[in-house]
Scaffold this motif. Structure first.
Motif, short mmCIF file in Angstrom:
data_model
loop_
_atom_site.label_atom_id
_atom_site.label_comp_id
_atom_site.label_asym_id
_atom_site.label_seq_id
_atom_site.Cartn_x
_atom_site.Cartn_y
_atom_site.Cartn_z
N GLY A 76 -25.61 -31.82 -20.57
CA GLY A 76 -26.51 -32.43 -19.61
C GLY A 76 -26.82 -31.49 -18.46
O GLY A 76 -26.85 -30.27 -18.60
N GLY A 77 -27.07 -32.08 -17.29
CA GLY A 77 -27.31 -31.29 -16.09
C GLY A 77 -28.69 -31.39 -15.51
O GLY A 77 -29.00 -30.68 -14.55
N GLY A 78 -29.55 -32.26 -16.04
CA GLY A 78 -30.90 -32.32 -15.50
C GLY A 78 -31.57 -33.66 -15.75
O GLY A 78 -31.00 -34.58 -16.33
N GLY A 133 -24.27 -41.91 -10.29
CA GLY A 133 -25.09 -41.56 -11.43
C GLY A 133 -24.19 -41.10 -12.57
O GLY A 133 -22.97 -40.99 -12.41
N PRO A 134 -24.75 -40.80 -13.74
CA PRO A 134 -23.94 -40.46 -14.92
C PRO A 134 -23.44 -39.02 -14.89
O PRO A 134 -23.83 -38.18 -15.70
N VAL A 135 -22.54 -38.74 -13.96
CA VAL A 135 -22.07 -37.37 -13.72
C VAL A 135 -20.55 -37.38 -13.63
O VAL A 135 -19.97 -38.03 -12.75
N ILE A 136 -19.89 -36.63 -14.54
CA ILE A 136 -18.43 -36.49 -14.55
C ILE A 136 -18.06 -35.09 -14.08
O ILE A 136 -18.68 -34.11 -14.50
N THR A 146 -20.74 -37.22 -25.66
CA THR A 146 -21.86 -37.44 -24.74
C THR A 146 -23.19 -37.10 -25.41
O THR A 146 -24.19 -37.81 -25.22
N ARG A 147 -23.20 -36.03 -26.18
CA ARG A 147 -24.46 -35.63 -26.84
C ARG A 147 -24.96 -36.69 -27.82
O ARG A 147 -26.14 -36.74 -28.13
N VAL A 166 -32.00 -39.53 -16.27
CA VAL A 166 -31.29 -38.26 -16.18
C VAL A 166 -30.35 -38.14 -17.36
O VAL A 166 -29.94 -39.14 -17.96
N GLU A 167 -30.01 -36.91 -17.70
CA GLU A 167 -29.07 -36.67 -18.80
C GLU A 167 -27.65 -37.06 -18.38
O GLU A 167 -27.24 -36.75 -17.25
N PRO A 168 -26.91 -37.73 -19.24
CA PRO A 168 -25.48 -37.90 -18.95
C PRO A 168 -24.84 -36.52 -18.90
O PRO A 168 -25.03 -35.71 -19.82
#
Length: 499
Positions: A369-371, A405-408, A325-326, A384-386
């Protein structure tokens, strides 16, 4: 740098500074009210175009045009071969103009240009697939047990005027997915695009006229869902609604459709489980699990947002997905190297960041991520950050509700039976994934999951010939596949006493 056919200049003829109008009865016209709304570029926050904002009166005009075209117009006299021919011409036009179409979706939706261009094959394939189905519609001759000589048979007839309501997360492809089977069956159509991404469906309307589809057969009315969508769903002149969108809106459509008991098909939300066993090929499962959510910035109803990982490999897998992801490139959707673009709107940005805060407040750990993403080169955009959350429990809001959204959310499990039970512990049932090298395990888990699609050692594959749809509150009916066109047909029984 963009090459020539990737330049925003490719849409200059369409985005000419004039308001984009409604398509009603073969003509582009302003809304009866004269109102317009702004279509916003989510990568910059700037206005792309003004779009006519339809209302109840415009829906009345569009439905009346569709009814005339169905009952009395030349469309009602088109043979199956002629419907097939016009759909094939439309497919050729879409193929020839797809650089422009892809750019419109990139500018309007924020999807990376490499992704929108890659949707060409599916859009063209859908049109050609349904064109083929136009000449395969038939009834049956049926035996009966009546006394005497009695012939009984069935005929298939188009259902009539179709109201098609589409979401913003794939505006052109969704429009084609509704339009093609309706036209193949001989129906007429009133298409209601989503407010955040109306431009490419309007371009499709232009191409329909160019392909020779008669006036009134395809109508496009933009406007608020609470007004235009609601009027279409409740309209007594509409015979069927085909809707893709949120479950809450789908429920409202069912209630509205009760007035004349119109037929309804729904493709709704999801909270799909993606299950990774400890014998899986992790080199394939890591990018597969990540892009099962991060594709289209997570704005996919069947995204595999609940990532169940067998406990023995949980920590390793979370770390490997975090590393992957990074490395993802988030940025301008016009850059061919971008992998994730912005969310579609400021409203969606606020929704997703609210879930990010909720996850952290309830004890989830943002492994990556997270924000919100804020930088000079992304200024004004809805980025937004994945994000990958670890230490998630089934009861957390981020594990229960559709985020879009891009959130796992990563959750450990021990046994296959547990994974199936927890995977099914949701009101949704749209998509699901299984990663394993054990064939027996794959079949057992696929059978146990209550979802319309199960992808094994892959995710999100789609084809015009393969049905797609949901169980439970993810909808009713199927799109694509050999039986989809049946949803746009009525069956009439004919009895003839011959003796």
């Amino acid at each position: 740098m963009l090459n020539a056919n990737l330049s925003p200049d490719v849409v200059n003829g369409f985005l000419d500074g004039k308001p984009k109008l409604l398509l009603i009865d073969g003509k582009f016209v302003p809304a009866v009210s004269g109102r317009t709304f702004d279509s916003i570029n989510p990568a910059t926050g700037k206005v792309l175009a003004q779009v006519a904002e339809g209302g109840v009166e415009d829906i009345d005009l569009a439905v009346a045009a569709a009814r005339r075209a169905f009952d009395d117009g030349p469309w009602s006299r088109f043979t199956p071969f002629e419907r097939q021919a016009v759909l094939l011409r439309l497919a050729d036009l879409v193929e020839a103009n797809f650089d422009e179409i892809a750019m419109l979706d990139t500018l309007d939706l924020g999807a990376p240009i490499t992704n929108t261009r890659a949707r060409k094959q599916r859009a063209v394939a859908l049109l050609r697939y349904y064109a083929g189905q136009a000449t395969t519609i038939h009834g049956q001759t049926l035996p009966n047990s009546s006394a005497g000589e009695v012939l009984s048979y069935t005929v298939k007839e188009p259902i009539g005027v179709v109201g098609a309501i589409i979401p913003w997360n794939g505006p052109f492809g969704m429009a084609v997915w509704k339009l093609a089977p309706a036209l193949a069956a001989g129906c007429t159509l009133v298409l209601k695009p989503a407010e955040p991404a109306p431009l490419s469906p309007l371009r499709l309307g232009e191409l329909c006229l160019e392909a020779g589809i008669p006036p009134g057969v395809v109508n496009v009315v933009n406007g608020p869902g609470s007004v235009v969508g609601a009027a279409l769903a409740a309209h007594p002149g509409v015979d069927k609604i085909s809707f893709t969108g949120s479950t809450a809106t789908g429920q409202a459509i069912v209630r509205a459709a009760a007035g004349n008991v119109k037929k309804v098909t729904l493709e709704l939300g999801g909270k799909s489980p993606n299950i990774v066993f400890d014998d899986a090929d992790l080199d394939a499962a890591v990018p597969g699990a990540a892009m099962a959510v991060f594709a289209n910035s997570g704005q996919i109803c069947s995204a595999g947002t609940r990532l169940f990982v067998q406990r023995g490999i949980y920590d390793e897998f979370v770390e490997r997905v975090s590393v992957f992801t990074r490395k993802l490139r988030v940025g301008s959707p016009l850059d061919p190297n971008t992998q994730l673009g912005p969310l579609v709107s400021e409203v969606q940005l606020e929704r997703v960041t609210g879930y990010l805060e909720s996850g952290k407040a309830q004890g989830a750990r943002a492994a990556v991520g997270g924000g919100r993403l804020l930088s000079d080169d992304l200024a004004g955009g809805y980025f937004v950050e994945p994000t990958l959350f670890a230490d998630v429990t089934d009861q957390m809001k981020i594990a229960q509700e559709e985020i879009f959204g891009p959130v796992i959310s990563a959750l450990p499990f021990d046994t296959a039976e547990e994974a199936v039970a927890r995977g099914n512990a949701t009101t949704y049932g749209l998509g699901s994934g299984v990663w394993t090298n054990n064939l027996a395990n794959a079949h057992r888990v696929a059978k146990g999951l209550r979802a319309g699609s199960v992808w094994v050692n892959c995710y999100q594959l789609m084809d015009p010939a393969v049905p797609f749809g949901g169980y439970k509150m993810s909808g009713t009916g199927r799109e694509s596949g050999p039986d989809h066109i049946e949803d746009f047909l009525e069956t009439k029984a004919v009895w003839i006493k011959t003796g």
